[in-house]
Design an enzyme around this catalytic site. Structure first.
Site, PDB file in Angstrom:
ATOM      1  N   ASP A 103       0.842  -1.195   0.000  1.00  0.00           N
ATOM      2  CA  ASP A 103       0.000   0.000   0.000  1.00  0.00           C
ATOM      3  C   ASP A 103       0.881   1.252   0.000  1.00  0.00           C
ATOM      4  O   ASP A 103       1.893   1.322   0.694  1.00  0.00           O
ATOM      5  CB  ASP A 103      -0.919  -0.006   1.232  1.00  0.00           C
ATOM      6  CG  ASP A 103      -2.075   0.974   1.081  1.00  0.00           C
ATOM      7  OD1 ASP A 103      -3.226   0.511   0.972  1.00  0.00           O
ATOM      8  OD2 ASP A 103      -1.828   2.203   1.067  1.00  0.00           O
TER       9      ASP A 103
ATOM     10  N   HIS B 242     -10.509  -5.472  -3.061  1.00  0.00           N
ATOM     11  CA  HIS B 242      -9.163  -5.671  -2.525  1.00  0.00           C
ATOM     12  C   HIS B 242      -9.248  -5.987  -1.043  1.00  0.00           C
ATOM     13  O   HIS B 242     -10.152  -5.532  -0.343  1.00  0.00           O
ATOM     14  CB  HIS B 242      -8.289  -4.437  -2.761  1.00  0.00           C
ATOM     15  CG  HIS B 242      -8.880  -3.151  -2.267  1.00  0.00           C
ATOM     16  ND1 HIS B 242      -9.830  -2.457  -2.983  1.00  0.00           N
ATOM     17  CD2 HIS B 242      -8.658  -2.441  -1.135  1.00  0.00           C
ATOM     18  CE1 HIS B 242     -10.159  -1.358  -2.312  1.00  0.00           C
ATOM     19  NE2 HIS B 242      -9.473  -1.331  -1.177  1.00  0.00           N
TER      20      HIS B 242
ATOM     21  N   HIS C 237      -6.997  -5.658   2.408  1.00  0.00           N
ATOM     22  CA  HIS C 237      -5.831  -5.096   3.083  1.00  0.00           C
ATOM     23  C   HIS C 237      -5.284  -6.174   4.012  1.00  0.00           C
ATOM     24  O   HIS C 237      -6.019  -6.700   4.857  1.00  0.00           O
ATOM     25  CB  HIS C 237      -6.222  -3.895   3.942  1.00  0.00           C
ATOM     26  CG  HIS C 237      -6.811  -2.740   3.187  1.00  0.00           C
ATOM     27  ND1 HIS C 237      -6.096  -1.594   2.919  1.00  0.00           N
ATOM     28  CD2 HIS C 237      -8.046  -2.540   2.660  1.00  0.00           C
ATOM     29  CE1 HIS C 237      -6.867  -0.736   2.266  1.00  0.00           C
ATOM     30  NE2 HIS C 237      -8.058  -1.288   2.098  1.00  0.00           N
TER      31      HIS C 237
HETATM   32  P1  AMP Z   1      -9.819   1.428   0.302  1.00  0.00           P
HETATM   33  O1  AMP Z   1      -9.932   2.706   1.095  1.00  0.00           O
HETATM   34  O2  AMP Z   1     -10.211   0.209   1.064  1.00  0.00           O
HETATM   35  O3  AMP Z   1     -10.539   1.534  -1.029  1.00  0.00           O
HETATM   36  O4  AMP Z   1      -8.263   1.223   0.041  1.00  0.00           O
HETATM   37  C1  AMP Z   1      -7.579   1.700  -1.054  1.00  0.00           C
HETATM   38  C2  AMP Z   1      -6.116   1.629  -0.700  1.00  0.00           C
HETATM   39  O5  AMP Z   1      -5.348   1.753  -1.889  1.00  0.00           O
HETATM   40  C3  AMP Z   1      -5.646   2.729   0.251  1.00  0.00           C
HETATM   41  O6  AMP Z   1      -5.093   2.148   1.428  1.00  0.00           O
HETATM   42  C4  AMP Z   1      -4.583   3.483  -0.555  1.00  0.00           C
HETATM   43  O7  AMP Z   1      -3.508   3.936   0.224  1.00  0.00           O
HETATM   44  C5  AMP Z   1      -4.166   2.441  -1.574  1.00  0.00           C
HETATM   45  N1  AMP Z   1      -3.638   2.974  -2.812  1.00  0.00           N
HETATM   46  C6  AMP Z   1      -4.170   3.951  -3.588  1.00  0.00           C
HETATM   47  N2  AMP Z   1      -3.406   4.159  -4.673  1.00  0.00           N
HETATM   48  C7  AMP Z   1      -2.350   3.299  -4.579  1.00  0.00           C
HETATM   49  C8  AMP Z   1      -1.220   3.034  -5.390  1.00  0.00           C
HETATM   50  N3  AMP Z   1      -0.986   3.701  -6.539  1.00  0.00           N
HETATM   51  N4  AMP Z   1      -0.347   2.078  -4.979  1.00  0.00           N
HETATM   52  C9  AMP Z   1      -0.558   1.410  -3.833  1.00  0.00           C
HETATM   53  N5  AMP Z   1      -1.622   1.591  -3.037  1.00  0.00           N
HETATM   54  C10 AMP Z   1      -2.500   2.542  -3.394  1.00  0.00           C
END
Ligand code: AMP
Ligand code: ZN
Length: 117
Positions: free
Chosen positions: A33, A103, A105
């Site tokens: 992340d 996704h 986490h």
């Molecule tokens: P959510 O809030 O559950 O939709 O989680 C989306 C996650 O994607 C967040 O924890 C972000 O920090 C992560 N995220 C967004 N863009 C990227 C990226 N380019 N590379 C890695 N993680 C990302």
């Protein structure tokens, strides 16, 4: 989804946007992340674009199942399993979902409170 219509995580899984890759196979992609919420914070996704948990149907049972099986292996490989780890999937506004490609986490390396925030 194809070409320019691809979502952020589809583009990451296709290598169109750089990421710090943790694991990949034909079904699953995992990467660190960009804004980690724990010492280890990995995002594990099915390659198949499914916008959210609310869009799941029986036909996706295998793809989501294998994603979790791979997540558990990644947790073992990153030595998170003995101390413990947390798996989070956010759906919708109240949970703070920001990327609309299913996704999980994988969070580890610290203690987690319950109930979650
Ligand atoms: P959510 O809030 O559950 O939709 O989680 C989306 C996650 O994607 C967040 O924890 C972000 O920090 C992560 N995220 C967004 N863009 C990227 C990226 N380019 N590379 C890695 N993680 C990302
Ligand atoms: Zn996608």
């Amino acid at each position: 989804m194809a070409g320019n219509d691809r979502c952020l995580f589809c583009r990451i899984a296709h290598g169109e946007i750089p990421s710090k890759k943790v694991y990949e196979d034909s079904d699953v992609f995992a990467f660190y992340d960009i804004n980690p919420q724990a010492p280890t914070h990995v995002i594990v996704i099915p390659r198949k674009h499914i916008s959210s948990l609310d869009d799941l149907s029986d036909g996706e049972a295998n793809v989501v199942g294998i994603t979790l099986v791979r997540l558990a292996q990644i947790a073992r490989d990153l030595h998170l399993s003995s101390d413990g780890y947390r798996v989070v999937a956010n759906h919708g506004e109240a949970a703070g979902q920001t990327v609309f490609h299913i996704h999980f986490h994988l969070l580890g390396g610290r203690n987690f409170g319950w109930p979650p925030g």
